[in-house]
Scaffold this active site. Sequence first.
Site, mmCIF file in Angstrom:
data_model
loop_
_atom_site.group_PDB
_atom_site.id
_atom_site.type_symbol
_atom_site.label_atom_id
_atom_site.label_comp_id
_atom_site.label_asym_id
_atom_site.label_seq_id
_atom_site.Cartn_x
_atom_site.Cartn_y
_atom_site.Cartn_z
ATOM 1 N N THR A 55 0.832 -1.205 0.000
ATOM 2 C CA THR A 55 0.000 0.000 0.000
ATOM 3 C C THR A 55 0.870 1.259 0.000
ATOM 4 O O THR A 55 0.634 2.187 -0.779
ATOM 5 C CB THR A 55 -0.933 -0.012 1.224
ATOM 6 O OG1 THR A 55 -1.587 -1.282 1.285
ATOM 7 C CG2 THR A 55 -1.971 1.086 1.135
ATOM 8 N N LYS A 82 7.928 9.633 20.583
ATOM 9 C CA LYS A 82 8.131 10.452 21.798
ATOM 10 C C LYS A 82 6.793 10.819 22.427
ATOM 11 O O LYS A 82 6.726 11.626 23.345
ATOM 12 C CB LYS A 82 8.863 11.744 21.437
ATOM 13 C CG LYS A 82 10.233 11.539 20.823
ATOM 14 C CD LYS A 82 10.815 12.894 20.417
ATOM 15 C CE LYS A 82 11.938 12.743 19.419
ATOM 16 N NZ LYS A 82 12.224 13.988 18.715
ATOM 17 N N ARG A 104 -2.436 5.202 7.223
ATOM 18 C CA ARG A 104 -2.672 3.862 7.769
ATOM 19 C C ARG A 104 -2.451 3.951 9.264
ATOM 20 O O ARG A 104 -1.448 4.511 9.723
ATOM 21 C CB ARG A 104 -1.730 2.832 7.160
ATOM 22 C CG ARG A 104 -1.798 1.496 7.900
ATOM 23 C CD ARG A 104 -1.111 0.380 7.190
ATOM 24 N NE ARG A 104 -1.847 -0.037 6.007
ATOM 25 C CZ ARG A 104 -1.589 -1.148 5.329
ATOM 26 N NH1 ARG A 104 -0.624 -1.953 5.732
ATOM 27 N NH2 ARG A 104 -2.288 -1.468 4.268
ATOM 28 N N HIS A 134 -10.280 -0.762 4.378
ATOM 29 C CA HIS A 134 -9.101 -0.615 3.496
ATOM 30 C C HIS A 134 -9.683 -0.410 2.091
ATOM 31 O O HIS A 134 -9.598 -1.270 1.227
ATOM 32 C CB HIS A 134 -8.246 -1.889 3.588
ATOM 33 C CG HIS A 134 -6.875 -1.775 3.001
ATOM 34 N ND1 HIS A 134 -6.445 -0.698 2.254
ATOM 35 C CD2 HIS A 134 -5.818 -2.640 3.054
ATOM 36 C CE1 HIS A 134 -5.187 -0.901 1.885
ATOM 37 N NE2 HIS A 134 -4.792 -2.072 2.347
HETATM 38 N N1 CP Z 1 -2.605 -5.541 1.115
HETATM 39 C C1 CP Z 1 -1.915 -4.716 1.930
HETATM 40 O O1 CP Z 1 -2.472 -3.803 2.532
HETATM 41 O O2 CP Z 1 -0.587 -4.982 2.012
HETATM 42 P P1 CP Z 1 0.466 -4.122 2.842
HETATM 43 O O3 CP Z 1 0.140 -4.336 4.303
HETATM 44 O O4 CP Z 1 1.825 -4.663 2.452
HETATM 45 O O5 CP Z 1 0.276 -2.689 2.465
#
Ligand code: CP
Length: 343
Positions: A55, A82, A104, A134
């Site tokens: 991602t 921190k 994320r 997601h």
């Molecule tokens: N599919 C996916 O979110 O993979 P990563 O965690 O590597 O981003």
Amino acid sequence: MRHLLSAADLSRDEAVLILDTAAQMAATQSRQIKKLPTLRGRTVINLFFEDSTRTRISFETAAKRLSADVINFSAKGSSVSKGESLKDTALTLQAMGADAVVIRHQASGAPHTLATAGWTDCAVVNAGDGTHQHPTQALLDAYTARRHLVGAGGTQDVTGRDLAGLHVAIVGDVLHSRVARSNMQLLHTLGARVTLVAPPTLVPVGVQTWPCAVSYHLDEVLAQGPDAVMMLRVQRERMSSAGGGFFPSALEYTRGYGLDARRLAGLPDHAIVMHPGPMNRGLEISADAADSPRSVVVEQVANGVAVRMAVLYLLLSGTGPATSAGDEVADESGTPEKVGTGA
Ligand code: CP
């Protein structure tokens, strides 16, 4: 569309517009010069509080292919370690003049908070939050399924088409999976039929209200001849923090819910095998299945770049001075192709 926080926020037409725009972006990526001038002068910040390979890299690639400036921020090595809060981190990023933040976070809802708390004017894109959502993974999965199962592997024009009539089995650790939640919602929006398959311990509470079927028996679902089988990663890191005990042993999980050569051989000829990655080879998917000609796992990663280019384009092209909604995506010879205005 001001932000992309959840697959559930997308209408059928908005989702199809993103897939169609991604197809146009993908067409530009087979050219010798892949870079488009579309987001020149814009800044995209990748704000990753959780680990990622696919991602993070594909958002970075997508933003750079659109000529945006990209700043990568990882919580590890930053002032988050921190004790700096999400709010103060967001205010800092706002001061840097970002146009979009791709976030994320381990906490479900963090992207929503960032988008709505008034800490930033940026477009916020959810790159995975806790066990919640997601959405760009669901979009790239839908793009991949449409290409193979509606467009005969890319040989037919699928512009404007959804996934009506397809049956997708989503198999494995549904409980901890934001990929499962996002895909279930988007596939439903696009007209596909979804069956979730998992051991009872890995089925979320309240699943009976979701627009899908639920089964505890993988072989029974595979016997129905699904068009796509989407295997989920067993998220051992989230299980250990919950005390473990979700299945008796890895061997028993694999026997009940793993995709192996025997199960693969029983699928319809046209069926595809999907996995969001990273894969636990030998647990939820065998090497035979992961590397088989039916597997589109690597293509899913490649399609992620085009889909994320489409999302950034649709969110940012209508704001600020560099381009305006309906502006053109120029190819390397300067020939413009019209791309639709924001979703
Ligand atoms: N599919 C996916 O979110 O993979 P990563 O965690 O590597 O981003």
